[in-house]
Structures are given as C-alpha cells and as structure tokens.
Motif scaffolding. Structure first.
Motif, PDB file in Angstrom:
ATOM      1  N   ASN A 207      -7.211 -28.458 -45.330  1.00  0.00           N
ATOM      2  CA  ASN A 207      -6.598 -29.732 -45.735  1.00  0.00           C
ATOM      3  C   ASN A 207      -7.276 -30.314 -46.971  1.00  0.00           C
ATOM      4  N   LYS A 208      -8.574 -30.018 -47.103  1.00  0.00           N
ATOM      5  CA  LYS A 208      -9.272 -30.500 -48.295  1.00  0.00           C
ATOM      6  C   LYS A 208      -8.828 -29.761 -49.550  1.00  0.00           C
TER       7      LYS A 208
ATOM      8  N   SER B 205       1.628 -17.031 -50.048  1.00  0.00           N
ATOM      9  CA  SER B 205       2.352 -18.278 -49.804  1.00  0.00           C
ATOM     10  C   SER B 205       1.365 -19.399 -49.505  1.00  0.00           C
ATOM     11  N   MET B 206       1.336 -20.377 -50.393  1.00  0.00           N
ATOM     12  CA  MET B 206       0.411 -21.486 -50.170  1.00  0.00           C
ATOM     13  C   MET B 206       0.850 -22.329 -48.995  1.00  0.00           C
TER      14      MET B 206
ATOM     15  N   PHE C 159      -6.017 -28.419 -50.073  1.00  0.00           N
ATOM     16  CA  PHE C 159      -4.653 -28.742 -50.475  1.00  0.00           C
ATOM     17  C   PHE C 159      -4.450 -30.218 -50.815  1.00  0.00           C
ATOM     18  N   THR C 160      -5.388 -31.062 -50.423  1.00  0.00           N
ATOM     19  CA  THR C 160      -5.192 -32.477 -50.764  1.00  0.00           C
ATOM     20  C   THR C 160      -6.169 -32.950 -51.828  1.00  0.00           C
ATOM     21  N   ALA C 161      -7.409 -32.468 -51.744  1.00  0.00           N
ATOM     22  CA  ALA C 161      -8.393 -32.953 -52.711  1.00  0.00           C
ATOM     23  C   ALA C 161      -9.304 -31.833 -53.177  1.00  0.00           C
ATOM     24  N   PRO C 162      -8.724 -30.862 -53.889  1.00  0.00           N
ATOM     25  CA  PRO C 162      -9.575 -29.780 -54.369  1.00  0.00           C
ATOM     26  C   PRO C 162     -10.576 -30.288 -55.396  1.00  0.00           C
ATOM     27  N   ILE C 163     -11.735 -29.663 -55.385  1.00  0.00           N
ATOM     28  CA  ILE C 163     -12.771 -30.108 -56.312  1.00  0.00           C
ATOM     29  C   ILE C 163     -12.577 -29.459 -57.683  1.00  0.00           C
ATOM     30  N   GLN C 164     -12.250 -28.161 -57.660  1.00  0.00           N
ATOM     31  CA  GLN C 164     -12.128 -27.439 -58.923  1.00  0.00           C
ATOM     32  C   GLN C 164     -10.757 -27.663 -59.551  1.00  0.00           C
TER      33      GLN C 164
ATOM     34  N   ILE D 223      -1.145 -22.525 -41.424  1.00  0.00           N
ATOM     35  CA  ILE D 223      -1.813 -21.828 -40.330  1.00  0.00           C
ATOM     36  C   ILE D 223      -3.318 -21.744 -40.431  1.00  0.00           C
ATOM     37  N   SER D 224      -3.892 -22.021 -41.601  1.00  0.00           N
ATOM     38  CA  SER D 224      -5.321 -21.721 -41.717  1.00  0.00           C
ATOM     39  C   SER D 224      -6.185 -22.957 -41.512  1.00  0.00           C
TER      40      SER D 224
END
Lengths: 292, 274
Positions: free
Chosen positions: B254-255, B228-229, B257-262, B235-236
């Motif tokens: 938070n990175k 579950s994303m 889920f908001t600004a993934p690089i890949q 929680i993580s």
C-alpha cells in the motif's frame, strides 16, 4: 473471372490486367506440369517393376533358395532373411548408440564443444558414400575375423545408420517443448528423471520415425554388404558366414545370361521396393504426430 | 566482471538501493546479489528480505531482472549456460549456493509456477503426483491423498474429480494453470515462486488464481512476478520495484502504490513509463 467485364476494378486496372492474368495462368500451369513431371520417374519405375516383377511373384520365390544357373525354380528367401538379419544387426548396434548419443549431446551437454564436434561429425558421416562404410567393415571385421559374414554386413549398415539415427533423434529431442523440462527441473527432478519420464516419451515417435527411415535406407543398400557379407546360395546358419542379401541378389542375378534369373532379379527388386516403401509408409502413419 | 563468490557476511550488508521494512523474521534473504548472463550483468547489488507467509510481488518493466531474481531462488537459472553470480541468497539463514546444498532438494522445497501453464502430457493424476513419483513414493494411499489435497487447495477438485485419469490437456487455460499450481504444491514446499502466472489468462481465470494466491499464503511464502500493477496491489503484502536490473524500492504494497519514495517508482506505477 471475365476479362471483358465492365466492373469498376477491371476498368481501373486497364489493359495490362488481362496480360498479367494470362501470364499468371500460364505460369501456374507450368508449375503444375513441372511438379507432375517429378512424378513421372517414380511412376514409370513402379510400372516397370510391376510389369517385369509381377509374373514371377509367388509364394515360392519368397521362401525358396536361389536356383543354379540355367534352372528355372527356387527363389530368394535366404536373401530376404539375410537382409533382415543384417539390418537387425545394424539396428542393434546403431540405435542405442545413436539415441543415447543424441540424448547426451542434446540433454546433458548441449553447449559443450564435444557435442558440437559429435554433431558435426554425424553430419559429415551422412554424406559419406555407402561403399566407404563397406570398406570400413571389410577392414575392421572381415579382415580381422578372416571371413565374409552377416556380422560384417551388419557393422557396415550400422555405420551407415548411426548418423541418420543420431541426427533424427537430436531433432526429435529438440522438438520437445522446453517448458516440460522447466516444469520437471522446477519440481526437483534430476536430469535422468526428466529425460526418462518426460522428454523421451514425447520425443519417441519422432525418434522411431528416424530409426525406421534409417532401416529403410539400410535395407536397400548394396555397396556396404557387397564385399562384407558377400553372398550365399543357402540359408544363413551363422552370423559368421557369408550371407545373402536382397540387394546383392539383384546385383548378381540381373547380370546373368539367363532370362529366368534376370526376371527373378526384377521380382526381387519389386519385393525390395515393397519392403522399403512399406517401412517408410508405416513409419509415417504410426509415428507422425500432430504438433501440439 | 562478477566478484568472486564470498560466503556473505550478513552484518556488513549495506542497504544501498532499497528501503527495507522487515515485517517479520525474514525468510528469503538476498544479499548484495549480482547476476550475469555471460558478460552481461542482469542484476546489480540486490538486497532484499522476503518475509514468511506473505505475498511479495516483483514489478517492473520487461527486462528489469525480476524474473531473473525469481529464478535464482530455486537456481533454475543454472540450466542456462554461462551464468554467474556474486553475493548470496539465503533461505532460513542457509545459503542456497552452499556446496552442501543439493540443488534437487532445494527445488523440492520450492514450488514454481510458470508464465505459460506447462502440464505434462499425462493424466491429471500423474501430473499432480509427479513430484512424489520422482522421490520414489509409490504408496497408492499417499498419492491419492496428495492428489485430493492439492487439487482441493487450488479449487480444482470438484471440477475434475471424475476425470483424474484423463489427459490433462483437455482442461481450459485457467484450469491448467491451477493444475500446475497443484503440482507445484503437491510435495508440500515452503515457498511458491510464480512467474507471471496469469499473463496468459482471461480476467475471470485471473481472478480465480488471485483468490487462490491469497488463500495459499496461509501455508506458503509466495513470491510473484507480475506485469500487472493492479494484480500486485490486489494480492501482495509487499512489493519490490525493479528497473534496469536494480531494486529501486521495496516496501509494503500500500505504501508503494500510495506514497512511493523514489521518483522512478512513482513514474512507473502511474504509467508514465514501462
């Protein structure tokens, strides 16, 4: 269901519908009759045993000694005791070996080549005629010790019981959910702790059932004890002496030319069937557990 | 074929596939780790640093290797025949594959919670004290204290304190999973591994476990595998995204889920595949 109904579905199905229905009913009936037929031999056997065996059934036949030819007295108490002794010896030899062997091949080395060999040999052994077990014990115990004995009979029965117990125990261990093992190993338990505290208690009912079935089977065997324990007219007083057993008693007495002796063989058969089915029923009712 | 196991040199570690953002001195360190089931390679050159007292989530589609990696931390994979590995995993700087490491001792320092709750068919009490019993602890006071402390830690104490000696199997699914967590922390490990602990639970029970996880990270380093994303994002602190046995991206949650690089990470978290 009415065949002449005017219901929508009947109309739809058309004429073939009642042909099918009749054929279906006929086949169902046939299957029922055939399965009822399988009960016939069992019940006729029981009926015969009760009819021929009951008249002589009393306390004395259970405690007495076999009568000399022509005499109408006594019983086969020594044969009951002898069977119990030999099954007991067989159990003492076969149960630890079978259960520990199953634990090794299932818990310690489940994928090893050695385990596969043991498993295969055990399966082969279950198919070996019981008289061969007797021949083995004859060569191994009777010839080396120099006399027919309860010990030799017990060894023969042990050979007979061993594969049954091993295979039943392995199946019992396989029935224990691997999630228990994961939990235990995950908490840092050793293999021994996991087996002793978690796996064995779970598998025990099924293992005991296998053991009881092996006992029941061994108790009824004639061939393995026939030429290892021989027979004895008297009470057993030593493990190293020829010993009476129920099955050999039946074998001997049923062929005597005296009607009283033959009747006594019937009574002994009845007792043997009681003991064997009793053990089976006991095993089923005590050790059968609901699958979780 | 697996490279033969070489007792790592940490300074040579190339951060090939992952973006590493160490927050604190790392606690679990995975270095150039490959893992094989027989000849099938399940993990490829994983490099990862899991910090102390944080919740690190492993996400990714089924079969991506996240559970396999998790089960390597306490060497549970070694219960499976024909597995092999290359590279190294260290905890506190010590290789867990070092010949001097006792696998039993390692597992006692690392609690594990499984996908399906797996309480033993014994009483609640005996379930919780099992990890102590197997170390030979017999003192009643210590056992009692452990039961109370562990069950309070998983917020189960008030619900079950009057039936500690009844069979554990009478509890609800959520209670059972909390019991398994209590059992996992009973011997006071440092690390808690959780392999999809909520996948068999309803939303309310899941919420309780999630609250619990956030609470437990004060005392434990937690690594959780989840499908579950939403759970991972709730929680993580850190999230690692795995795909086809490779670590694609590892960063603060938070990175991720908001600004993934890949691109692959973005596709996965936005539901375009997986």
């Amino acid at each position: 269901m009415s065949l002449t109904g005017t219901h929508f579905f009947h109309q739809q199905a058309g004429r073939t519908s009642w042909v099918r229905l009749v054929r279906n009913q006929a086949l169902t009936l046939l299957c029922f009759l055939l399965s009822a037929l399988t009960l016939v031999p069992l019940f006729s056997l029981l009926f015969l045993l009760l009819k021929k065996g009951l008249p002589l059934l009393n306390f004395n036949v259970l405690t007495g000694l076999p009568p000399a030819p022509g005499l109408e007295e006594g019983g086969f108490g020594n044969a009951i005791l002898g069977t119990a002794m030999m099954v007991g010896i067989g159990l003492i030899l076969a149960a630890p070996l079978g259960i520990l062997g199953a634990i090794f091949i299932h818990e310690y080395a489940p994928y090893a080549r050695f385990s596969a060999v043991v498993r295969f040999v055990a399966k082969l052994l279950t198919g070996i005629p019981s008289i061969i077990c007797g021949a083995f014990a004859f060569a191994f115990v009777v010839l080396t010790t120099g006399n027919f004995s309860a010990l030799a009979g017990g060894v023969a029965l042990a050979v007979l019981m061993l594969p049954t117990i091993l295979i039943a125990s392995e199946q019992a261990l396989r029935g224990v959910s691997s999630s228990y093992r994961d939990a235990s190993y995950g908490l840092g338990a050793t293999a021994f702790q996991t087996i002793w505290h978690i796996v064995l208690p779970e598998a025990l009912p099924a293992i005991m059932m296998g053991v009881m079935i092996a006992i029941a089977r061994a108790a009824g065997e004639t061939a393995p004890v026939l030429f290892t324990a021989l027979f004895n007219q008297n009470w057993a007083h030593s493990l190293m002496a020829p010993t009476a057993s129920l099955s050999v008693f039946i074998y001997n007495f049923s062929s005597l030319p005296y009607s009283y002796q033959v009747q006594m063989a019937w009574t002994a058969s009845l007792i043997l069937v009681f003991i064997v089915t009793g053990i089976n029923i006991l095993a089923q009712s005590i050790f059968r557990r609901n699958t979780h | 074929m697996p490279n033969s196991f070489s007792p790592s040199d940490p300074h040579q570690a190339t951060s090939s596939s992952a973006t590493l953002v160490p927050l604190e001195p790392s606690f679990i360190e995975v270095k150039e780790f490959d893992f094989f089931y027989g000849k099938k390679q399940a993990l490829f050159d994983i490099n990862l640093e899991i910090p102390d007292r944080q919740v690190t989530a492993f996400i990714g589609p089924s079969g991506c290797g996240k559970s396999t990696l998790l089960r390597n931390f306490n060497r549970m994979n070694e219960l499976i025949p024909n597995v092999s590995h290359a590279g190294d995993i260290t905890i506190h700087g010590t290789s867990i594959f070092d010949p001097s490491v006792e696998i039993i001792a390692l597992r006692r320092r690392i609690g594990m919670v499984f996908q399906k709750s797996n309480p033993f068919p014994m009483s609640l009490y005996e379930n919780v004290v099992y990890p102590l019993r197997i170390t030979g602890q017999r003192q009643r006071a210590v056992l009692d204290e452990t039961v109370e402390r562990s069950l309070k830690a998983v917020v189960l104490w008030d619900e079950v304190k009057d039936r500690l000696h009844e069979s554990a199997l009478g509890l609800s699914g959520g209670q059972l999973q909390r019991l398994c967590i209590a059992r996992a922390i009973a011997s006071q490990p440092e690390i808690l591994l959780m392999d999809e602990p909520c996948s068999a639970l309803d939303p309310i029970a899941t919420a309780k476990i999630e609250e619990l996880i956030v609470e437990l990270k004060k005392d434990f380093t937690i690594v959780i595998v989840t499908h579950s994303m939403h759970q991972a994002s709730r929680i993580s602190d850190l999230t690692a995204f795995f795909y086809l046995g490779k670590l694609i991206e590892f960063d603060q949650t938070n990175k991720i889920f908001t600004a993934p690089i890949q691109k692959q990470t973005e596709d996965y978290i936005t539901g375009r595949f997986g």
